[in-house]
Design an enzyme around this catalytic site. Structure first.
Site, PDB file in Angstrom:
ATOM      1  N   ARG A 129      37.703  36.163  40.285  1.00  0.00           N
ATOM      2  CA  ARG A 129      37.959  37.157  39.233  1.00  0.00           C
ATOM      3  C   ARG A 129      36.773  37.327  38.284  1.00  0.00           C
ATOM      4  O   ARG A 129      36.753  38.271  37.477  1.00  0.00           O
ATOM      5  CB  ARG A 129      39.201  36.738  38.432  1.00  0.00           C
ATOM      6  N   ARG A 174      40.131  20.112  56.276  1.00  0.00           N
ATOM      7  CA  ARG A 174      39.904  20.184  54.829  1.00  0.00           C
ATOM      8  C   ARG A 174      40.470  21.504  54.308  1.00  0.00           C
ATOM      9  O   ARG A 174      40.547  22.490  55.051  1.00  0.00           O
ATOM     10  CB  ARG A 174      38.413  20.115  54.481  1.00  0.00           C
ATOM     11  N   GLY A 233      45.684  40.748  34.984  1.00  0.00           N
ATOM     12  CA  GLY A 233      44.536  39.939  35.402  1.00  0.00           C
ATOM     13  C   GLY A 233      43.254  40.730  35.249  1.00  0.00           C
ATOM     14  O   GLY A 233      43.187  41.887  35.639  1.00  0.00           O
ATOM     15  N   GLY A 241      46.689  46.705  36.669  1.00  0.00           N
ATOM     16  CA  GLY A 241      47.313  46.847  37.984  1.00  0.00           C
ATOM     17  C   GLY A 241      48.762  47.291  37.867  1.00  0.00           C
ATOM     18  O   GLY A 241      49.152  47.931  36.877  1.00  0.00           O
ATOM     19  N   ASP A 293      43.018  42.578  43.718  1.00  0.00           N
ATOM     20  CA  ASP A 293      43.906  42.590  44.894  1.00  0.00           C
ATOM     21  C   ASP A 293      43.819  43.876  45.711  1.00  0.00           C
ATOM     22  O   ASP A 293      44.193  43.895  46.879  1.00  0.00           O
ATOM     23  CB  ASP A 293      45.370  42.386  44.464  1.00  0.00           C
ATOM     24  N   ARG A 305      34.583  20.573  61.501  1.00  0.00           N
ATOM     25  CA  ARG A 305      35.878  20.533  60.813  1.00  0.00           C
ATOM     26  C   ARG A 305      36.640  21.861  60.880  1.00  0.00           C
ATOM     27  O   ARG A 305      36.041  22.921  61.061  1.00  0.00           O
ATOM     28  CB  ARG A 305      35.668  20.186  59.332  1.00  0.00           C
TER      29      ARG A 305
HETATM   30  O1  F6P Z   1      46.584  40.254  40.192  1.00  0.00           O
HETATM   31  C1  F6P Z   1      45.361  39.655  40.367  1.00  0.00           C
HETATM   32  C2  F6P Z   1      45.504  38.170  40.556  1.00  0.00           C
HETATM   33  O2  F6P Z   1      44.197  37.649  40.574  1.00  0.00           O
HETATM   34  C3  F6P Z   1      46.280  37.737  41.789  1.00  0.00           C
HETATM   35  O3  F6P Z   1      45.540  37.797  42.966  1.00  0.00           O
HETATM   36  C4  F6P Z   1      46.689  36.341  41.407  1.00  0.00           C
HETATM   37  O4  F6P Z   1      47.833  35.937  42.095  1.00  0.00           O
HETATM   38  C5  F6P Z   1      46.965  36.474  39.943  1.00  0.00           C
HETATM   39  O5  F6P Z   1      46.183  37.560  39.476  1.00  0.00           O
HETATM   40  C6  F6P Z   1      46.661  35.234  39.134  1.00  0.00           C
HETATM   41  O6  F6P Z   1      47.011  35.479  37.815  1.00  0.00           O
HETATM   42  P1  F6P Z   1      46.776  34.483  36.607  1.00  0.00           P
HETATM   43  O7  F6P Z   1      45.311  34.529  36.274  1.00  0.00           O
HETATM   44  O8  F6P Z   1      47.623  35.019  35.510  1.00  0.00           O
HETATM   45  O9  F6P Z   1      47.171  33.122  37.084  1.00  0.00           O
END
Ligand code: F6P
Length: 318
Positions: free
Chosen positions: A256, A247, A11, A102, A128, A163
């Site tokens: 990200r 909600r 990621g 990671g 993370d 809420r």
């Molecule tokens: O490892 C980082 C992360 O953003 C996690 O928090 C999340 O679960 C995962 O990557 C999501 O990955 P993808 O973008 O492949 O769905």
């Protein structure tokens, strides 16, 4: 060592570009060539190599994402493809590799470095922040600031409508983002995989909060919480608390992206330079990190197997 390769894998994380820039700058200063490998280990298998120089890294320190692109490579799990990757490195006379990513990235790197006795240094990049051997991973600071900004915005509307909101943040196996952004966002409850808090306890707490006249309530949920994601949890709570106006929001991939924060950029500068230095000193099979403000090298085997512990003390600030 006169030619090194660099790739971003798994990621993406804001600050990866700043780290690429730092590596290229350090390479130039040490008179070594830096080759960018596109699409992570996938590009290593397919020989997607580009030379990086001072013009490749202009104006990238402030950009989110990764100019080298990233991938989660299934093929790299197979020995035949790793052999192909090694052949490309050999044919291109690359004698060291820096991988940014990671846990999954370091697992792949660790197998490869042992299999071919090839020097690899890892740089922790994951929003993370769950890697053992560093206080902070590149991307985490940006992600928690994005999450806090979103929680603040949701608080405004939650307060206006009295809420209860469930907000899901990222963290497949880790509650780091939920814990810190939840505390900073003044969340009334935080649900993370590292602590056990079941639906019954949650419902009890929500009733208490309502009785104490809380007009808005925010529960931050890490996607990896053992009770499920925010939607699953909110559905269960709705059954027990039909009078609550509930909600649910998932912040998802906005966490990200975006410009890396100042902290992530500075960390990226430090770790990029430390990784080049480590390779030049003949080190291998290690992740560079920052512990108590000092550069620390941790064996891949430890950074893979161990997990960075959360500071559960923070939960008392709820
Ligand atoms: O490892 C980082 C992360 O953003 C996690 O928090 C999340 O679960 C995962 O990557 C999501 O990955 P993808 O973008 O492949 O769905």
């Amino acid at each position: 060592m006169n030619k090194i390769g660099i790739l971003t894998s798994g990621g993406d994380a804001p600050g990866m570009n700043a780290a690429i820039r730092s590596i290229v700058k350090s390479g130039i200063n040490s008179h070594i060539k830096v080759i960018g490998i596109e699409n992570g280990f996938e590009g290593l298998i397919d020989g997607q190599f580009i030379e990086l120089n001072s013009s490749s890294i202009k104006n990238i320190i402030q950009r989110g994402g990764t100019i080298l692109k990233s991938a989660r490579s299934k093929r790299f799990l197979e020995k035949s493809y790793r052999k192909k990757a090694m052949d490309h490195l050999f044919n291109n006379e690359i004698n060291g590799l820096i991988v940014l990513g990671g846990n999954g990235t370091f697992k792949g790197a660790s197998i490869f470095t042992k299999e071919f006795d090839f020097p690899i240094i890892g740089i922790p990049c994951t929003i993370d922040n769950d890697l053992y051997g560093t206080d902070f991973s590149i991307g985490y600071d940006t992600a928690i600031n994005t999450a806090v900004d979103a929680i603040d915005k949701i608080r405004d509307t939650a307060e206006s409508h009295n809420r209860l909101f469930f907000i899901e943040v990222m963290g497949r196996d880790s509650g780091m983002i939920a814990l810190t952004s939840g505390i900073a966002g003044g969340a009334e409850e935080i649900m993370i995989p590292e602590t056990f808090f079941n639906i019954k306890q949650l419902v009890g707490k929500l009733k208490d909060l309502k009785n104490r006249d809380n007009s808005s309530i925010i529960v931050v949920v890490a996607e990896g919480d053992e009770e499920g994601g925010a939607f699953k949890i909110s559905e269960q709570v709705k059954k027990d608390l039909p009078d609550f106006d509930i909600r649910t929001t998932t912040l998802g991939h906005i966490q990200r992206g975006g410009k890396p924060t100042c902290m992530d950029r500075v960390l990226a500068c430090q770790l990029g330079s430390a990784a080049v230095e480590a390779l030049l000193e003949g080190k291998r099979n290690l992740m560079v990190g920052v512990v108590n403000q000092k550069i620390k090298l941790t064996d891949f085997s430890l950074s893979i197997v161990r997990k960075r512990k959360i500071n559960s003390e923070l939960l008392k600030f709820l």
